[in-house]
Design a protein around this motif. Sequence first.
Motif, PDB file in Angstrom:
ATOM      1  N   ALA A 148       0.345  -1.465  -0.465  1.00 43.33           N
ATOM      2  CA  ALA A 148       0.194  -0.392   0.284  1.00 43.33           C
ATOM      3  C   ALA A 148       0.491   1.216  -0.022  1.00 43.33           C
ATOM      4  O   ALA A 148       0.727   1.777  -0.632  1.00 43.33           O
ATOM      5  N   LEU A 149       1.739   1.235   0.842  1.00 41.51           N
ATOM      6  CA  LEU A 149       2.738   2.210   0.481  1.00 41.51           C
ATOM      7  C   LEU A 149       3.398   2.736  -0.430  1.00 41.51           C
ATOM      8  O   LEU A 149       3.774   3.978  -1.029  1.00 41.51           O
ATOM      9  N   ILE A 150       3.768   1.418  -0.973  1.00 41.26           N
ATOM     10  CA  ILE A 150       4.131   1.900  -2.231  1.00 41.26           C
ATOM     11  C   ILE A 150       3.488   1.992  -3.674  1.00 41.26           C
ATOM     12  O   ILE A 150       4.041   2.911  -3.594  1.00 41.26           O
ATOM     13  N   ARG A 151       1.986   1.437  -4.067  1.00 44.86           N
ATOM     14  CA  ARG A 151       1.092   2.381  -4.728  1.00 44.86           C
ATOM     15  C   ARG A 151       0.939   3.642  -4.082  1.00 44.86           C
ATOM     16  O   ARG A 151       0.612   4.875  -5.208  1.00 44.86           O
ATOM     17  N   GLN A 152       0.897   3.976  -3.062  1.00 44.83           N
ATOM     18  CA  GLN A 152       0.759   5.445  -2.765  1.00 44.83           C
ATOM     19  C   GLN A 152       1.891   6.802  -3.331  1.00 44.83           C
ATOM     20  O   GLN A 152       1.843   7.476  -3.755  1.00 44.83           O
ATOM     21  N   SER A 153       3.252   5.677  -3.503  1.00 45.70           N
ATOM     22  CA  SER A 153       4.713   6.676  -2.989  1.00 45.70           C
ATOM     23  C   SER A 153       4.116   6.762  -5.178  1.00 45.70           C
ATOM     24  O   SER A 153       4.538   7.972  -5.065  1.00 45.70           O
ATOM     25  N   ILE A 154       4.022   6.138  -5.396  1.00 45.00           N
ATOM     26  CA  ILE A 154       4.143   5.955  -7.113  1.00 45.00           C
ATOM     27  C   ILE A 154       3.054   6.804  -7.058  1.00 45.00           C
ATOM     28  O   ILE A 154       3.493   7.750  -7.865  1.00 45.00           O
ATOM     29  N   ARG A 155       1.601   6.814  -6.519  1.00 51.35           N
ATOM     30  CA  ARG A 155       0.030   8.186  -7.445  1.00 51.35           C
ATOM     31  C   ARG A 155       1.471   9.123  -7.266  1.00 51.35           C
ATOM     32  O   ARG A 155       0.259   9.681  -7.201  1.00 51.35           O
ATOM     33  N   ARG A 156       1.842   9.506  -6.021  1.00 53.45           N
ATOM     34  CA  ARG A 156       1.942  11.058  -5.467  1.00 53.45           C
ATOM     35  C   ARG A 156       2.811  11.388  -6.076  1.00 53.45           C
ATOM     36  O   ARG A 156       3.024  12.426  -6.120  1.00 53.45           O
ATOM     37  N   SER A 157       4.179  10.120  -7.131  1.00 57.76           N
ATOM     38  CA  SER A 157       5.380  10.717  -7.304  1.00 57.76           C
ATOM     39  C   SER A 157       4.432  11.334  -9.544  1.00 57.76           C
ATOM     40  O   SER A 157       5.250  12.089  -9.623  1.00 57.76           O
ATOM     41  N   GLY A 158       3.008  11.496  -9.291  1.00 59.16           N
ATOM     42  CA  GLY A 158       2.649  11.608 -10.275  1.00 59.16           C
ATOM     43  C   GLY A 158       3.329   9.997 -11.626  1.00 59.16           C
ATOM     44  O   GLY A 158       2.152  11.007 -13.083  1.00 59.16           O
ATOM     45  N   ALA A 159       3.591   9.143 -11.258  1.00 57.10           N
ATOM     46  CA  ALA A 159       4.004   8.466 -12.217  1.00 57.10           C
ATOM     47  C   ALA A 159       2.542   7.247 -12.403  1.00 57.10           C
ATOM     48  O   ALA A 159       1.576   6.849 -11.498  1.00 57.10           O
ATOM     49  N   ALA A 160       2.196   6.975 -13.696  1.00 51.32           N
ATOM     50  CA  ALA A 160       1.282   5.595 -13.742  1.00 51.32           C
ATOM     51  C   ALA A 160       1.584   4.108 -13.023  1.00 51.32           C
ATOM     52  O   ALA A 160       3.077   4.693 -12.762  1.00 51.32           O
ATOM     53  N   HIS A 161       0.583   3.616 -13.180  1.00 52.66           N
ATOM     54  CA  HIS A 161       1.319   2.747 -11.790  1.00 52.66           C
ATOM     55  C   HIS A 161      -0.065   0.819 -12.224  1.00 52.66           C
ATOM     56  O   HIS A 161      -0.624   1.043 -12.939  1.00 52.66           O
ATOM     57  N   LEU A 162       1.446   0.613 -12.825  1.00 48.01           N
ATOM     58  CA  LEU A 162       0.620  -1.454 -13.338  1.00 48.01           C
ATOM     59  C   LEU A 162       1.968  -2.318 -12.523  1.00 48.01           C
ATOM     60  O   LEU A 162       2.822  -2.156 -12.782  1.00 48.01           O
ATOM     61  N   ARG A 163       0.617  -2.826 -11.617  1.00 44.86           N
ATOM     62  CA  ARG A 163       1.241  -4.333 -11.293  1.00 44.86           C
ATOM     63  C   ARG A 163       0.729  -5.326 -11.755  1.00 44.86           C
ATOM     64  O   ARG A 163       0.226  -6.028 -12.839  1.00 44.86           O
ATOM     65  N   LEU A 164       2.574  -5.966 -11.569  1.00 50.68           N
ATOM     66  CA  LEU A 164       2.441  -7.064 -12.492  1.00 50.68           C
ATOM     67  C   LEU A 164       2.518  -8.648 -11.269  1.00 50.68           C
ATOM     68  O   LEU A 164       3.740  -8.169 -10.747  1.00 50.68           O
ATOM     69  N   ARG A 165       2.026  -9.745 -11.453  1.00 55.95           N
ATOM     70  CA  ARG A 165       2.584 -10.825 -10.613  1.00 55.95           C
ATOM     71  C   ARG A 165       2.782 -12.237 -11.421  1.00 55.95           C
ATOM     72  O   ARG A 165       2.604 -11.943 -12.433  1.00 55.95           O
ATOM     73  N   THR A 166       3.938 -12.573 -10.700  1.00 60.00           N
ATOM     74  CA  THR A 166       4.445 -13.848 -11.583  1.00 60.00           C
ATOM     75  C   THR A 166       3.864 -14.980 -12.103  1.00 60.00           C
ATOM     76  O   THR A 166       3.710 -16.324 -12.049  1.00 60.00           O
ATOM     77  N   ASP A 167       2.643 -14.722 -10.875  1.00 62.12           N
ATOM     78  CA  ASP A 167       1.477 -16.336 -10.859  1.00 62.12           C
ATOM     79  C   ASP A 167       0.006 -15.652 -11.903  1.00 62.12           C
ATOM     80  O   ASP A 167      -0.763 -16.322 -11.336  1.00 62.12           O
ATOM     81  N   ARG A 168       0.068 -14.843 -12.621  1.00 59.65           N
ATOM     82  CA  ARG A 168      -0.893 -14.183 -13.250  1.00 59.65           C
ATOM     83  C   ARG A 168      -0.652 -14.413 -14.834  1.00 59.65           C
ATOM     84  O   ARG A 168       1.089 -14.482 -14.799  1.00 59.65           O
ATOM     85  N   ASP A 169      -1.386 -14.345 -15.531  1.00 58.39           N
ATOM     86  CA  ASP A 169      -1.317 -14.213 -16.915  1.00 58.39           C
ATOM     87  C   ASP A 169      -1.561 -12.553 -16.615  1.00 58.39           C
ATOM     88  O   ASP A 169      -1.588 -11.704 -17.451  1.00 58.39           O
ATOM     89  N   TRP A 170       0.206 -12.244 -16.485  1.00 57.60           N
ATOM     90  CA  TRP A 170       0.988 -10.797 -17.175  1.00 57.60           C
ATOM     91  C   TRP A 170       0.862  -9.959 -18.390  1.00 57.60           C
ATOM     92  O   TRP A 170       0.708  -9.114 -18.463  1.00 57.60           O
ATOM     93  N   VAL A 171       0.749 -10.835 -19.790  1.00 55.19           N
ATOM     94  CA  VAL A 171       0.391 -10.572 -21.057  1.00 55.19           C
ATOM     95  C   VAL A 171      -1.245 -10.145 -21.227  1.00 55.19           C
ATOM     96  O   VAL A 171      -1.412  -8.621 -20.891  1.00 55.19           O
ATOM     97  N   ARG A 172      -2.041 -10.140 -20.285  1.00 57.96           N
ATOM     98  CA  ARG A 172      -3.576 -10.306 -20.491  1.00 57.96           C
ATOM     99  C   ARG A 172      -3.384  -9.049 -19.079  1.00 57.96           C
ATOM    100  O   ARG A 172      -3.612  -7.921 -19.193  1.00 57.96           O
ATOM    101  N   ASP A 173      -3.116  -8.885 -17.902  1.00 58.74           N
ATOM    102  CA  ASP A 173      -2.672  -7.074 -17.378  1.00 58.74           C
ATOM    103  C   ASP A 173      -2.401  -6.273 -18.036  1.00 58.74           C
ATOM    104  O   ASP A 173      -2.519  -5.033 -17.670  1.00 58.74           O
ATOM    105  N   ILE A 174      -1.295  -6.743 -18.757  1.00 59.24           N
ATOM    106  CA  ILE A 174      -0.706  -5.360 -19.269  1.00 59.24           C
ATOM    107  C   ILE A 174      -1.754  -4.549 -20.364  1.00 59.24           C
ATOM    108  O   ILE A 174      -2.043  -4.028 -20.650  1.00 59.24           O
ATOM    109  N   ALA A 175      -2.257  -5.622 -21.010  1.00 61.53           N
ATOM    110  CA  ALA A 175      -3.836  -5.501 -21.977  1.00 61.53           C
ATOM    111  C   ALA A 175      -4.616  -4.971 -21.895  1.00 61.53           C
ATOM    112  O   ALA A 175      -5.126  -4.291 -21.964  1.00 61.53           O
TER     113      ALA A 175
END
Length: 305
Positions: free
Chosen positions: A263-290
């Motif tokens: 949660a702290l990582i997510r908040q820090s990224i959002r406060r920076s003004g960057a877009a945020h994409l979270r990918l996991r090693t146990d998911r279909d990461w290509v579909r998450d990117i899509a």
Amino acid sequence: MSGGSPTLHELTPEQALKHLELLFTRRPDGLLQGDHTSLVPGPGSEVSETRPYVIGDDVRRMDWNATARTTVPHVRHTLADRELTTWIVLDASASMDFGTARMEKRDLAVGAAAAVAFLTERAGNRLGAQLTGPDGITRIPPRAGRRHLLALLHAALDRPRVAPGIPEHTLGQTVHALRELPAGGMVAVISDFLETGWEQPLRVAARRHQVLAVETIDPRELELPSVGLLTVVDPETGRRREIPTHSRRLRDRYAQAALEQRALIRQSIRRSGAAHLRLRTDRDWVRDIARHVETQRRRTGGGAA
């Protein structure tokens, strides 16, 4: 790497490059096809129109004249620039050499880098990279063309692993080095963001570039399985520790601490003004990117970044 495909470290570099190219240029379900793929909201430079503000719009594009005239918040909707310089910042710290699901986070990071490369590839667009490793930061100057794109990904695949206890460049130092780059491009920072010290450099980078922060996660970083006495090794220091995972209280405390950390990582990224994409090693990461691409496409009205 997804859908039962082999992981990158099981392939030769040439096979891995071909695998990645096929994923993002010939994916049969059409998830990543089209002429207007977008990884981050691309403001461009040529004003197209003014429209009412909606939640999620970049407040830096507020049209204050239209807002004052109508008393309703408006933003400038701009056409994307014809040419784009994209930089990939790839974290190669020892914590990335970890994975308990379909792949290591290291593999997932290279896959994300490939997605950025192929999805921003257009005539005239240029691609560069900053790759961290045991020998410091390797900077690959931006160039156009498929041959350069594949050479960059080959370099990402060939990054040496960092031995435990060996000093390494931090993510903060690598992002800080972006200050030397001309402003106005796109930057994709791919990391697990587990270390500290990257928040301020990321904030500075987001003021000068469109920034996409790609966070890589393994499920064992979020919760521990009940497998008895578990010996774990800190990939950064090499220090070993035995964890009694049979303790429900310990597993709950671990999960809560992990939840707070993410949660702290997510908040820090959002406060920076960057877009945020979270990918996991146990998911279909290509579909998450899509899904991320489609969300940004809707948010920008179909414009290309």
